[in-house]
Design a protein around this motif. Structure first.
Motif, PDB file in Angstrom:
ATOM      1  N   ALA A  83      32.756  -7.491  -1.881  1.00 53.93           N
ATOM      2  CA  ALA A  83      33.482  -7.979  -0.308  1.00 53.93           C
ATOM      3  C   ALA A  83      33.779  -6.239   0.100  1.00 53.93           C
ATOM      4  N   SER A  84      34.351  -5.528  -0.250  1.00 56.23           N
ATOM      5  CA  SER A  84      34.357  -3.942  -0.145  1.00 56.23           C
ATOM      6  C   SER A  84      33.719  -3.602  -0.657  1.00 56.23           C
ATOM      7  N   CYS A  85      32.740  -3.567  -0.872  1.00 55.40           N
ATOM      8  CA  CYS A  85      31.324  -2.812  -1.396  1.00 55.40           C
ATOM      9  C   CYS A  85      30.300  -1.530  -0.316  1.00 55.40           C
ATOM     10  N   ALA A  86      30.245  -0.522  -0.722  1.00 52.74           N
ATOM     11  CA  ALA A  86      30.078   0.034  -0.345  1.00 52.74           C
ATOM     12  C   ALA A  86      28.490  -0.150   0.816  1.00 52.74           C
ATOM     13  N   THR A  87      28.130  -0.225  -0.225  1.00 50.15           N
ATOM     14  CA  THR A  87      26.386  -1.398   1.155  1.00 50.15           C
ATOM     15  C   THR A  87      26.609  -2.290   1.871  1.00 50.15           C
ATOM     16  N   THR A  88      27.540  -3.471   1.283  1.00 52.30           N
ATOM     17  CA  THR A  88      27.362  -4.272   2.187  1.00 52.30           C
ATOM     18  C   THR A  88      28.399  -4.123   3.609  1.00 52.30           C
ATOM     19  N   GLY A  89      29.477  -2.825   2.932  1.00 55.40           N
ATOM     20  CA  GLY A  89      30.008  -2.219   4.436  1.00 55.40           C
ATOM     21  C   GLY A  89      28.760  -1.527   5.889  1.00 55.40           C
ATOM     22  N   SER A  90      28.144  -1.166   4.678  1.00 53.14           N
ATOM     23  CA  SER A  90      27.036   0.074   5.692  1.00 53.14           C
ATOM     24  C   SER A  90      25.529  -0.931   6.063  1.00 53.14           C
ATOM     25  N   ILE A  91      25.626  -2.424   5.723  1.00 55.26           N
ATOM     26  CA  ILE A  91      24.505  -2.757   6.208  1.00 55.26           C
ATOM     27  C   ILE A  91      25.075  -4.201   6.927  1.00 55.26           C
ATOM     28  N   SER A  92      26.998  -4.589   6.799  1.00 59.37           N
ATOM     29  CA  SER A  92      27.063  -5.189   7.962  1.00 59.37           C
ATOM     30  C   SER A  92      27.719  -4.376   9.456  1.00 59.37           C
ATOM     31  N   TYR A 114      19.317   1.907   0.324  1.00 61.22           N
ATOM     32  CA  TYR A 114      20.111   3.065  -0.367  1.00 61.22           C
ATOM     33  C   TYR A 114      21.653   3.206   0.848  1.00 61.22           C
ATOM     34  N   SER A 115      22.064   2.283   1.436  1.00 64.22           N
ATOM     35  CA  SER A 115      22.841   2.731   1.853  1.00 64.22           C
ATOM     36  C   SER A 115      24.802   3.395   1.113  1.00 64.22           C
ATOM     37  N   GLY A 116      24.448   2.164   0.743  1.00 64.26           N
ATOM     38  CA  GLY A 116      25.505   2.353   0.124  1.00 64.26           C
ATOM     39  C   GLY A 116      25.277   3.181  -1.285  1.00 64.26           C
ATOM     40  N   THR A 117      24.821   3.592  -1.954  1.00 60.93           N
ATOM     41  CA  THR A 117      24.749   4.356  -2.642  1.00 60.93           C
ATOM     42  C   THR A 117      24.785   5.926  -2.251  1.00 60.93           C
ATOM     43  N   ASN A 118      24.165   6.082  -0.951  1.00 63.19           N
ATOM     44  CA  ASN A 118      24.257   7.242   0.350  1.00 63.19           C
ATOM     45  C   ASN A 118      26.068   7.209   0.556  1.00 63.19           C
ATOM     46  N   PHE A 133      24.691   0.111  -5.846  1.00 66.45           N
ATOM     47  CA  PHE A 133      23.472   0.825  -6.782  1.00 66.45           C
ATOM     48  C   PHE A 133      22.778  -0.131  -6.785  1.00 66.45           C
ATOM     49  N   LEU A 134      22.929  -1.958  -8.135  1.00 67.18           N
ATOM     50  CA  LEU A 134      22.951  -2.676  -8.267  1.00 67.18           C
ATOM     51  C   LEU A 134      22.397  -3.476  -7.112  1.00 67.18           C
ATOM     52  N   LEU A 135      22.942  -3.341  -5.918  1.00 69.91           N
ATOM     53  CA  LEU A 135      23.526  -4.030  -4.774  1.00 69.91           C
ATOM     54  C   LEU A 135      22.297  -3.765  -3.619  1.00 69.91           C
ATOM     55  N   ASP A 136      22.166  -2.253  -3.366  1.00 71.16           N
ATOM     56  CA  ASP A 136      21.230  -1.771  -2.869  1.00 71.16           C
ATOM     57  C   ASP A 136      20.009  -1.830  -3.581  1.00 71.16           C
ATOM     58  N   THR A 137      19.346  -1.904  -4.663  1.00 62.37           N
ATOM     59  CA  THR A 137      18.557  -2.302  -5.580  1.00 62.37           C
ATOM     60  C   THR A 137      17.698  -3.524  -5.189  1.00 62.37           C
ATOM     61  N   ALA A 138      19.115  -4.542  -5.203  1.00 60.14           N
ATOM     62  CA  ALA A 138      17.975  -5.668  -4.889  1.00 60.14           C
ATOM     63  C   ALA A 138      17.721  -6.562  -3.433  1.00 60.14           C
ATOM     64  N   ALA A 139      18.905  -5.775  -2.815  1.00 58.25           N
ATOM     65  CA  ALA A 139      18.680  -5.996  -1.115  1.00 58.25           C
ATOM     66  C   ALA A 139      17.602  -5.110  -0.853  1.00 58.25           C
ATOM     67  N   LEU A 140      16.937  -4.242  -1.730  1.00 64.60           N
ATOM     68  CA  LEU A 140      15.619  -3.409  -1.283  1.00 64.60           C
ATOM     69  C   LEU A 140      14.615  -4.339  -0.234  1.00 64.60           C
TER      70      LEU A 140
END
Length: 121
Positions: free
Chosen positions: A20-29, A39-43, A71-78
């Protein structure tokens, strides 16, 4: 001993709370047209870790802890990220809605926190 279904639900809730507080979810939402979503959260985490002007030591430490999960969530959401990026690139015919549309998620967050205006490309 809890039943198997309760255990699965607890594990799922734990994963939801972690991401919920992961950078990936923040950048995608908070995606806007023109943002780099692949790879927006990793970036975001790598920019926060290397930022010496605005990021505090606590934010850098949190970004460092969040980096593997992002990184894992960005890869899963690729697959989703690539398709969203392609659709956005194909639909790039409309004018910018506001002066913030050219900014990346990282730059909008810096501006929101009062760390100075980002430089326009």
């Amino acid at each position: 001993m809890p039943s198997r279904s309760v255990s699965v639900v607890l594990k799922a809730l734990t994963l939801v709370a972690l991401f919920a507080s992961c950078a990936t979810t923040g950048s995608i939402s908070s995606y806007r047209s023109g943002d780099l979503i692949i790879y927006s959260g990793t970036n975001y985490n790598s920019k926060t870790i290397s930022d010496d002007h605005c990021a505090t030591a606590t934010e850098k430490a949190m970004a460092l802890l969040d980096f593997p999960g992002s990184f894992l969530l960005d890869t899963a959401a690729l697959p989703f990220s690539i398709s969203l990026q392609l659709v956005a690139a194909l639909a790039q015919t409309e004018k910018a809605e506001s002066r913030f549309d050219w900014m990346s998620y990282y730059d909008r967050e810096r501006l929101r926190r009062g760390c100075g205006a980002a430089r326009q490309p």
